[in-house]
Write an enzyme that holds these catalytic residues in place. Structure first.
Site, PDB file in Angstrom:
ATOM      1  N   ASN A  49      -2.933   5.483   5.670  1.00 44.37           N
ATOM      2  CA  ASN A  49      -1.754   4.786   5.183  1.00 44.37           C
ATOM      3  C   ASN A  49      -2.184   3.465   4.552  1.00 44.37           C
ATOM      4  O   ASN A  49      -3.135   2.825   4.987  1.00 44.37           O
ATOM      5  CB  ASN A  49      -0.716   4.575   6.288  1.00 44.37           C
ATOM      6  CG  ASN A  49      -1.225   3.804   7.490  1.00 44.37           C
ATOM      7  OD1 ASN A  49      -2.346   3.991   7.938  1.00 44.37           O
ATOM      8  ND2 ASN A  49      -0.378   2.943   8.033  1.00 44.37           N
ATOM      9  N   ILE A  50      -1.495   3.111   3.477  1.00 46.65           N
ATOM     10  CA  ILE A  50      -1.802   1.895   2.738  1.00 46.65           C
ATOM     11  C   ILE A  50      -0.494   1.141   2.531  1.00 46.65           C
ATOM     12  O   ILE A  50       0.383   1.605   1.805  1.00 46.65           O
ATOM     13  CB  ILE A  50      -2.464   2.218   1.380  1.00 46.65           C
ATOM     14  CG1 ILE A  50      -3.718   3.069   1.604  1.00 46.65           C
ATOM     15  CG2 ILE A  50      -2.774   0.936   0.610  1.00 46.65           C
ATOM     16  CD1 ILE A  50      -4.276   3.699   0.348  1.00 46.65           C
ATOM     17  N   GLU A  51      -0.362   0.017   3.211  1.00 45.85           N
ATOM     18  CA  GLU A  51       0.873  -0.756   3.132  1.00 45.85           C
ATOM     19  C   GLU A  51       0.820  -1.747   1.975  1.00 45.85           C
ATOM     20  O   GLU A  51      -0.226  -1.973   1.373  1.00 45.85           O
ATOM     21  CB  GLU A  51       1.104  -1.504   4.458  1.00 45.85           C
ATOM     22  CG  GLU A  51       1.317  -0.565   5.617  1.00 45.85           C
ATOM     23  CD  GLU A  51       1.524  -1.270   6.946  1.00 45.85           C
ATOM     24  OE1 GLU A  51       1.938  -0.589   7.884  1.00 45.85           O
ATOM     25  OE2 GLU A  51       1.260  -2.493   7.050  1.00 45.85           O
ATOM     26  N   ASN A  52       1.983  -2.337   1.702  1.00 46.26           N
ATOM     27  CA  ASN A  52       2.112  -3.297   0.623  1.00 46.26           C
ATOM     28  C   ASN A  52       3.169  -4.310   1.031  1.00 46.26           C
ATOM     29  O   ASN A  52       4.116  -3.957   1.738  1.00 46.26           O
ATOM     30  CB  ASN A  52       2.529  -2.560  -0.654  1.00 46.26           C
ATOM     31  CG  ASN A  52       2.472  -3.438  -1.870  1.00 46.26           C
ATOM     32  OD1 ASN A  52       3.373  -4.216  -2.105  1.00 46.26           O
ATOM     33  ND2 ASN A  52       1.417  -3.294  -2.644  1.00 46.26           N
ATOM     34  N   ALA A  53       3.039  -5.543   0.574  1.00 41.00           N
ATOM     35  CA  ALA A  53       4.028  -6.575   0.901  1.00 41.00           C
ATOM     36  C   ALA A  53       5.422  -6.165   0.435  1.00 41.00           C
ATOM     37  O   ALA A  53       6.424  -6.544   1.038  1.00 41.00           O
ATOM     38  CB  ALA A  53       3.632  -7.910   0.283  1.00 41.00           C
ATOM     39  N   CYS A  60       1.917   6.809   2.752  1.00 40.22           N
ATOM     40  CA  CYS A  60       1.481   7.364   4.036  1.00 40.22           C
ATOM     41  C   CYS A  60       0.133   8.073   3.906  1.00 40.22           C
ATOM     42  O   CYS A  60      -0.264   8.490   2.819  1.00 40.22           O
ATOM     43  CB  CYS A  60       2.520   8.340   4.560  1.00 40.22           C
ATOM     44  SG  CYS A  60       4.139   7.589   4.852  1.00 40.22           S
ATOM     45  N   GLU A  62      -0.734  11.075   4.953  1.00 41.89           N
ATOM     46  CA  GLU A  62      -0.626  12.470   4.547  1.00 41.89           C
ATOM     47  C   GLU A  62      -0.502  12.594   3.032  1.00 41.89           C
ATOM     48  O   GLU A  62      -1.190  13.408   2.403  1.00 41.89           O
ATOM     49  CB  GLU A  62       0.601  13.126   5.207  1.00 41.89           C
ATOM     50  CG  GLU A  62       0.576  13.098   6.716  1.00 41.89           C
ATOM     51  CD  GLU A  62       1.207  11.864   7.334  1.00 41.89           C
ATOM     52  OE1 GLU A  62       1.703  11.962   8.474  1.00 41.89           O
ATOM     53  OE2 GLU A  62       1.223  10.780   6.700  1.00 41.89           O
ATOM     54  N   CYS A  93       6.267  11.625   8.602  1.00 36.38           N
ATOM     55  CA  CYS A  93       7.626  11.131   8.363  1.00 36.38           C
ATOM     56  C   CYS A  93       8.391  12.109   7.459  1.00 36.38           C
ATOM     57  O   CYS A  93       7.817  13.056   6.918  1.00 36.38           O
ATOM     58  CB  CYS A  93       7.581   9.743   7.733  1.00 36.38           C
ATOM     59  SG  CYS A  93       7.047   9.721   6.004  1.00 36.38           S
ATOM     60  N   CYS A  96       7.004  12.495   3.897  1.00 30.96           N
ATOM     61  CA  CYS A  96       5.774  13.295   3.890  1.00 30.96           C
ATOM     62  C   CYS A  96       6.078  14.770   4.120  1.00 30.96           C
ATOM     63  O   CYS A  96       5.479  15.632   3.478  1.00 30.96           O
ATOM     64  CB  CYS A  96       4.801  12.792   4.945  1.00 30.96           C
ATOM     65  SG  CYS A  96       4.002  11.243   4.453  1.00 30.96           S
TER      66      CYS A  96
END
Length: 143
Positions: A49-53, A60, A62, A93, A96
């Site tokens: 998973n790669i989040e962002n502000a 996600c 997957e 989720c 996904c």
């Protein structure tokens, strides 16, 4: 389940999912997720998973694995493994699940992994019964 994989391949898939979790970029939620996707030719694609502000811009684990595989020309999948830092089974989720269902098959083995090493085996159909996919899209939308 007719679509199971060998113990050797399963172990490799699980190890790749766990390793992918270690590359997670999750500074906001601190909820690390790793996924490993096995293609028909035996290639395993990892995703984290790669989040962002801007929270909606995150992706996600997957979907990361699927995007990597599809962008490399793969579209037939054999199994998926998903793991987190939780000592509980955590499933993909809703977004996904819908994304995965686009590529199927409904019998796709989806392994959920606990930190203890225990796994739970489900199918895509278990995760998303009565899914809306390509078949329905072609029948109702693309007339």
């Amino acid at each position: 389940m007719s679509n199971t994989i060998s113990k050797e391949v399963q172990d490799k898939l699980f190890a790749k999912a766990i390793a992918a979790k270690d590359t997670s970029y999750s500074p906001y939620s601190k909820f690390r997720v790793g996924a490993a996707l096995l293609t028909e030719d035996g290639t395993i694609y990892q995703g984290c998973n790669i989040e962002n502000a801007s929270f909606g811009a995150g992706i996600c684990a997957e979907r990361t694995a699927y995007v990597k595989a599809i962008s490399e020309g793969h579209n037939k999948f054999v199994a998926l493994a998903v793991t987190t830092d939780q000592d509980d089974f955590v499933s993909p989720c809703g977004i996904c699940r819908q994304f995965i269902s686009e590529f199927g098959p409904a019998t796709l083995p989806v392994y959920l992994l606990k930190t203890s090493g225990e796994s739970q085996l489900l199918t895509l159909a278990d995760l998303l019964p009565y899914s809306f996919g390509l078949e329905q899209g072609q029948k109702y939308i693309l007339k």
